[in-house]
Design a protein around this motif. Sequence first.
Motif, mmCIF file in Angstrom:
data_model
loop_
_atom_site.group_PDB
_atom_site.id
_atom_site.type_symbol
_atom_site.label_atom_id
_atom_site.label_comp_id
_atom_site.label_asym_id
_atom_site.label_seq_id
_atom_site.Cartn_x
_atom_site.Cartn_y
_atom_site.Cartn_z
ATOM 1 N N THR A 1 -36.802 -5.958 -8.157
ATOM 2 C CA THR A 1 -36.956 -7.736 -8.189
ATOM 3 C C THR A 1 -37.104 -8.171 -6.950
ATOM 4 O OG1 THR A 1 -35.556 -7.525 -10.012
ATOM 5 C CG2 THR A 1 -35.866 -9.772 -9.066
ATOM 6 N N ARG A 2 -36.528 -7.862 -5.838
ATOM 7 C CA ARG A 2 -36.650 -8.414 -4.393
ATOM 8 C C ARG A 2 -37.994 -8.120 -3.936
ATOM 9 N NH1 ARG A 2 -32.342 -7.160 -0.498
ATOM 10 N NH2 ARG A 2 -31.441 -5.081 -1.935
ATOM 11 N N GLY B 1 -43.723 -14.435 -13.660
ATOM 12 C CA GLY B 1 -42.520 -14.010 -13.038
ATOM 13 C C GLY B 1 -41.751 -13.186 -14.036
ATOM 14 N N GLU B 2 -42.368 -12.927 -15.199
ATOM 15 C CA GLU B 2 -41.494 -11.864 -16.100
ATOM 16 C C GLU B 2 -41.267 -10.631 -15.502
ATOM 17 O OE1 GLU B 2 -41.984 -10.093 -20.707
ATOM 18 O OE2 GLU B 2 -43.375 -11.383 -19.913
ATOM 19 N N ILE B 3 -40.417 -9.992 -15.716
ATOM 20 C CA ILE B 3 -40.341 -8.458 -15.362
ATOM 21 C C ILE B 3 -39.710 -7.542 -16.142
ATOM 22 C CG2 ILE B 3 -38.943 -6.843 -13.570
ATOM 23 C CD1 ILE B 3 -39.116 -9.288 -11.622
ATOM 24 N N ARG C 1 -44.363 -6.793 -13.171
ATOM 25 C CA ARG C 1 -44.092 -8.245 -13.410
ATOM 26 C C ARG C 1 -45.587 -9.041 -13.439
ATOM 27 N NH1 ARG C 1 -44.940 -12.439 -9.390
ATOM 28 N NH2 ARG C 1 -43.050 -13.806 -9.318
ATOM 29 N N LEU D 1 -32.840 -2.022 -10.085
ATOM 30 C CA LEU D 1 -33.519 -3.126 -10.573
ATOM 31 C C LEU D 1 -33.557 -4.465 -9.665
ATOM 32 C CD1 LEU D 1 -34.881 -5.095 -12.697
ATOM 33 C CD2 LEU D 1 -32.367 -5.605 -13.897
ATOM 34 N N ASP D 2 -32.548 -4.320 -8.774
ATOM 35 C CA ASP D 2 -32.371 -5.363 -7.769
ATOM 36 C C ASP D 2 -33.304 -5.303 -6.707
ATOM 37 O OD1 ASP D 2 -30.817 -7.552 -6.202
ATOM 38 O OD2 ASP D 2 -30.656 -5.807 -4.947
ATOM 39 N N ALA E 1 -40.850 -7.399 -5.910
ATOM 40 C CA ALA E 1 -41.926 -7.869 -6.571
ATOM 41 C C ALA E 1 -41.776 -9.531 -6.235
ATOM 42 C CB ALA E 1 -41.840 -7.587 -7.927
ATOM 43 N N GLU E 2 -40.792 -9.852 -6.251
ATOM 44 C CA GLU E 2 -40.997 -11.352 -5.950
ATOM 45 C C GLU E 2 -41.153 -11.811 -4.493
ATOM 46 O OE1 GLU E 2 -37.106 -12.968 -7.428
ATOM 47 O OE2 GLU E 2 -37.425 -12.875 -9.499
#
Length: 377
Positions: A232-233, A192-194, A188, A228-229, A235-236
């Motif tokens: 993403t959670r 915010g690009e992943i 990331r 991926l979910d 990393a964000e």
Amino acid sequence: MNVLVYGAGQLAQMMYLAGAPLNLNVLAVDVANKTVVHPVEKTVLPQSLEQAINDADVLTVEFEHVPEELLLVAEESGKLSPNLQSILVGADRVREKHLLESLNIANCEHEIITDIAQLDGICERLGEKIIFKSSRDGYDGYGQWRSSTAADLPELKNIFTKLDLHKVPIVAEKMCPFTRELSLLGARNESGEIVVYPLAQNTHHEGQLHTSIAPAPLLSEALQAQALDIFTRLAEKLEYVGVLAVELFEHDGVLLVNELAPRVHNSGHWSMHGADTCQFENHLRAVCALPLGSTEHGPAAAMINIIGCNTFSKNFLSISGVHFHWYGKTVREKRKMGHINVTANSYADLADKFGNLSEYLPMEFFPKLLADADRIK
């Protein structure tokens, strides 16, 4: 751009090699003595750590167990990626568990032990099969103890009474009857690009990673989407910048998070030859605010760790799709000396190449190689 990596091992070395074509100058810090070193040659360089921090555009880490006083100085510079919070989460299983719970991300049922009295009745609560993990400094099977039956607890109590559980708690985890071990690596950047790589299937022996196969065999779109979910959670929430590794157990089609590593990771080494952009380049792209690279990949790839030995024939390089990476370390039991990457046209082809490799390698140091070949044929 100048990049300063805390840690001077093989991961810093591979970051250096990935950064050179991008015109990134990568130096490393030997955190044991606070000297600045060349990541490949390991020679001590004349500048002080303070000077190297001032000269650097970006500070990053190759492992999470950097002394906190060094990380605090790095964070104060405003140049550290990933951020201090992310690194501390990876270095402390208690922080890690709290993060997972705050995001309702599935992980193994557990208790945090800060007092020996908490072991009373623990088998009734978690079951008899429990793995106890030091909350800090444990890796590659170190800092871990296993209980198979309640009869094991008295001996473990004797061990734990000698530890300062208030300073360094122990995480007691119920052993999950998982189907297989997997890991997801992704990157990331600050915008915010992943991007993520395909899930890799990992085989461990005595607590150490021996092989990673990517994409994991029998990988469904649903399982990759679930991973991926989770990524993403995490990393964000952490406002993460760089490559993050998420180690997972698969159980009845559900992924449970085992551990997080806020850095490039051993199970992603296959990407050096099996993906369009390797994990080391994507980490540097992320922390240097460059566009992230494609994680497109071939049909099958693998990484095989070389652990505790240097007596083998390099004639295995005659096998097509085989690549050798040596770390230049003194041989020591259980020490990662290097790795072999393999690319193949199919899992059957990959299995055949594992078999071919066995003709050149001392198999006592590669105890899972042929079993993995059988699993993926």
